[in-house]
Design an enzyme around this catalytic site. Structure first.
Site, PDB file in Angstrom:
ATOM      1  N   ASP A   1      -6.657  -3.059  10.885  1.00 50.01           N
ATOM      2  CA  ASP A   1      -5.473  -2.201  10.944  1.00 50.01           C
ATOM      3  C   ASP A   1      -5.279  -1.717  12.374  1.00 50.01           C
ATOM      4  O   ASP A   1      -6.252  -1.557  13.132  1.00 50.01           O
ATOM      5  CB  ASP A   1      -5.649  -1.005  10.000  1.00 50.01           C
ATOM      6  CG  ASP A   1      -4.345  -0.263   9.744  1.00 50.01           C
ATOM      7  OD1 ASP A   1      -3.287  -0.763  10.170  1.00 50.01           O
ATOM      8  OD2 ASP A   1      -4.386   0.811   9.117  1.00 50.01           O
TER       9      ASP A   1
ATOM     10  N   CYS B   1       0.831  -1.200   0.000  1.00 49.92           N
ATOM     11  CA  CYS B   1       0.000   0.000   0.000  1.00 49.92           C
ATOM     12  C   CYS B   1       0.867   1.254   0.000  1.00 49.92           C
ATOM     13  O   CYS B   1       2.037   1.237   0.361  1.00 49.92           O
ATOM     14  CB  CYS B   1      -0.915  -0.002   1.219  1.00 49.92           C
ATOM     15  SG  CYS B   1      -2.313   1.131   1.058  1.00 49.92           S
TER      16      CYS B   1
END
Length: 524
Positions: free
Chosen positions: A446, A311
Site C-alpha cells: 500500500d 475495501c
C-alpha cells in the site's frame, strides 16, 4: 522454441544413460544392505543433500553427504532426500549409497534413522531396482516427464520391492496421471504412493507458494509440499495447509543448523484457519485464470485481469453490488478512521451475502467473496473484535495493516491473516522481505502516507515498484481508480488490486457507477 530447463535436464540425462548405462558408471551393490524405513510413515520434514541447482548454481559444492544426513537425523527429520542427478545438481549414486549405509549404522546404534529418498529425473523401471539396491526407501517419479504407462510400471516396480513411490505433480494433466496410478495399484496404493506438489515450476524454476495451496484438496492424505521452504515460517505455512510432509533443499544444505528450526516448526504446527484461507484464495485464483470470456487463451496462460478487493465497505448495498460485479474480497475497516465498521454490521452482512452467494463449486470460486477485517492495532478494541470474528468464521481473514504477523507457534488460538506493508521508499521493502521470511505467501503493498494507515488515494511510485517488487505476484493498493486501473494492470500485471477511495463519493460511501466502470475496464 527454446528448450526449457526441465527438457534440457531430461535430454542430457538420456544421453548420459546411453553412454554410461543406468548406473552412470558407478559400482552398485549386488543386493540391498539395509532394512526399510517407511517414507513419510509419520508426518515430518524431508531434508535434502543438495550440492547445486540449475537456478542457484553451486549451493554447497563441498558438502559431506554423510555428515549432513547425520545433522538432519539429529534434527529428527523424517527422511533424507539425496539428489543423484549429476549435470545440474552435481549429485551421484555414491551419495545415495553412503547416506543409506550411514542410516543403517545409526539404526544399529539405536539412534534416530531417516528414510532415504532417491531424488532424480528417473525414466526407466530398472532405475527403481538400482535405487533399491543402493538403499533407497523411496523414489521420486515426476509425472510431468513420464507417460501413463511408464509411470504405472515404475510405481508397480517400487510396490513390488516394498518401497514408496513419491509421485510429483504440478500441471493439470499430472493430477489425471496420479489418479490413474492410484487406480492401477489398487487397494495397496496408499501404502506405496506418496504425492508431492512442487511449488517450483521445473520448466522455469519460478517458485510460487500458492501452487501447493491451490491443489491440496486434490491430493491423497499423504502429501508433500516441495520447494520454496526457506524458513521456519514457511514450514509452518505448509503445515497449516494440511500437508503431511515438506521437502526442503537449498535452505538447509547451505545452513544445516536451520534444520532443527524447520523440523520443529512443521511438527508443532497443524492444519488450521490460516491454511483454509490461503487454500480458498488459491483455488479461487486458479479457477479465475481461465474464463469463458477469454476462449482464445491457451491452457497455462494467465487470466489478463487481476483479482479484486473492494475495501472500506460500510453499506450493505455497496458490498452486494461489489459481489455482483465480481469482487473476490471485501474489506471491512476495524480501525478508527472514517471507514470504521461495527461488529453488528459485519455479522449481518456476512450472513446476508453468504445466503445470496453460497459456494456452489468445490473450489469456491463461484461463491461469496472472501470477507476480510482490516486492522492497524491488534490490541485495540476494534482489532480484537476483527480477530474474534475471524476466529468465529464470520470473517475469512484479518488484514494486518502495518502490523507484524504472529510468531511461529503463536497465538494459542490462531486466526487467518495476511499482511499489508506501507511502502514509499526503497528501505520499506526490507520489511516486506522480513514478512516473507515469516512464511507470508503474499504481502499487500500500500502507498505510504505518514499518519494515515490507508485509503489515502495515493499510489506507490512506479519506479519503486519496478526496482523493488521482486518476483512474487503483486498485491497492490493505493490510489487505484477507474481512470488509472487499466494502465496499472498493463504495466505491473498484479495478481490482486485493492480499491477503496478510488470508487467512493466520500469515505465509506461507494459510487455504483465508479465500481461498474472499474470492473468494466478490467474485463475488457
Amino acid at each position: 522454441m527454446s528448450e526449457d530447463i526441465l527438457s534440457k535436464i531430461v535430454r542430457m540425462r538420456r544421453e548420459d544413460i546411453e553412454r554410461l548405462g543406468l548406473n552412470f558408471g558407478i559400482e552398485i551393490p549386488e543386493k540391498r544392505r539395509r532394512g526399510h524405513i517407511e517414507f513419510l510413515g509419520t508426518p515430518g520434514a524431508i531434508l535434502e543433500v543438495k550440492r547445486a541447482s540449475p537456478s542457484k548454481g553451486d549451493i554447497a559444492p563441498d558438502l559431506d553427504p554423510v555428515g549432513l544426513a547425520g545433522t538432519y537425523a539429529d534434527a529428527h527429520a523424517q527422511a533424507v532426500s539425496v539428489l543423484t542427478e549429476g549435470n545440474f545438481f552435481k549429485g551421484t549414486l555414491r551419495d545415495l549409497i553412503a547416506v543409506a549405509d550411514s542410516m543403517e549404522e545409526r539404526a544399529k546404534k539405536g539412534l534416530h534413522a531417516c528414510a532415504v529418498l532417491r531424488k532424480d529425473f528417473l525414466l526407466y523401471e530398472d532405475e527403481i531396482d538400482i535405487a533399491y539396491r543402493c538403499g533407497a526407501d523411496a523414489v521420486l517419479l515426476i509425472a510431468r516427464i513420464l507417460d501413463d504407462g511408464q509411470l504405472i510400471k515404475m510405481a508397480k516396480r517400487a510396490q513390488g520391492l516394498g518401497i514408496q513411490a513419491f509421485v510429483e505433480v504440478r500441471e493439470k494433466d499430472d493430477f489425471r496421471k496420479l489418479d490413474v496410478v492410484l487406480e492401477a495399484l489398487g487397494a495397496d496404493a496408499a501404502k506405496t504412493i506418496v504425492a508431492g506438489v512442487n511449488s517450483r515450476d521445473l520448466a522455469t524454476f519460478h517458485t510460487d507458494p500458492l501452487v501447493p495451496a491451490a491443489v491440496r484438496g486434490k491430493l491423497p492424505a499423504k502429501a508433500v509440499f516441495e520447494s520454496g521452504i526457506l524458513s521456519a515460517g514457511d514450514a509452518a505455512y505448509a503445515r497449516n495447509l494440511g500437508f503431511t510432509g515438506i521437502l526442503v533443499g537449498e535452505a538447509v544444505a547451505k545452513n544445516p543448523p536451520l534444520a532443527k528450526e524447520v523440523v520443529a516448526a512443521f511438527e508443532s504446527g497443524c492444519e488450521n484457519a490460516r491454511g483454509k484461507f490461503w487454500k480458498k484464495f488459491a483455488e479461487r485464483r486458479d479457477a479465475k485464470r481461465f474464463s469463458a470470456k477469454f476462449p482464445e487463451l491457451a491452457e497455462g496462460s494467465v487470466r489478463p485481469h487481476p483479482l479484486v478487493k473492494i475495501c472500506g465497505i460500510t453499506r450493505v448495498e455497496d458490498g452486494m453490488l461489489a459481489a455482483e460485479l465480481g469482487a473476490d474480497m471485501l474489506g471491512f475497516v476495524f480501525s478508527t478512521t472514517k471507514r470504521l465498521t461495527t461488529e453488528e454490521f459485519v455479522r449481518g452482512f456476512a450472513a446476508k451475502i453468504r445466503l445470496c452467494h453460497p459456494e456452489r463449486s468445490v473450489n469456491g470460486a463461484e461463491g461469496s467473496p472472501l470477507l476480510v477485517g482490516v486492522i492497524t492495532d491488534p490490541e485495540s478494541p476494534e482489532g480484537k473484535t476483527a480477530i474474534r470474528l475471524a476466529r468465529e468464521g464470520v470473517l475469512d481473514a484479518v488484514q494486518l495493516h502495518g502490523v507484524n504477523p504472529p510468531k511461529v507457534g503463536e497465538p494459542a488460538e490462531p486466526f487467518a491473516h495476511y499482511c499489508a506493508a506501507r511502502v514509499g521508499e526503497a528501505s520499506d521493502f526490507d520489511y516486506v522481505a522480513t514478512l516473507r521470511t515469516c512464511g507470508e505467501p503474499r504481502i499487500l503493498l500500500d502507498a505510504k502516507v505518514e499518519g494515515i494507515p490507508g485509503g489515502t488515494g495515493k499510489t506507490i511510485p512506479e519506479s519503486l515498484l519496478l526496482e523493488k517488487a521482486g518476483d512474487l505476484p503483486l498485491w497492490l493498493a493505493g490510489g487505484i481508480n477507474p481512470e488509472n486501473v487499466g494502465e496499472i494492470v498493463a504495466k505491473f500485471r498484479p495478481e490482486l488490486i485493492d480499491v477503496s477511495s478510488g470508487v467512493e463519493d466520500a469515505p465509506g460511501i461507494k459510487n455504483a457507477e465508479k465500481m461498474r466502470k472499474l470492473f468494466e475496464i478490467l474485463q475488457k
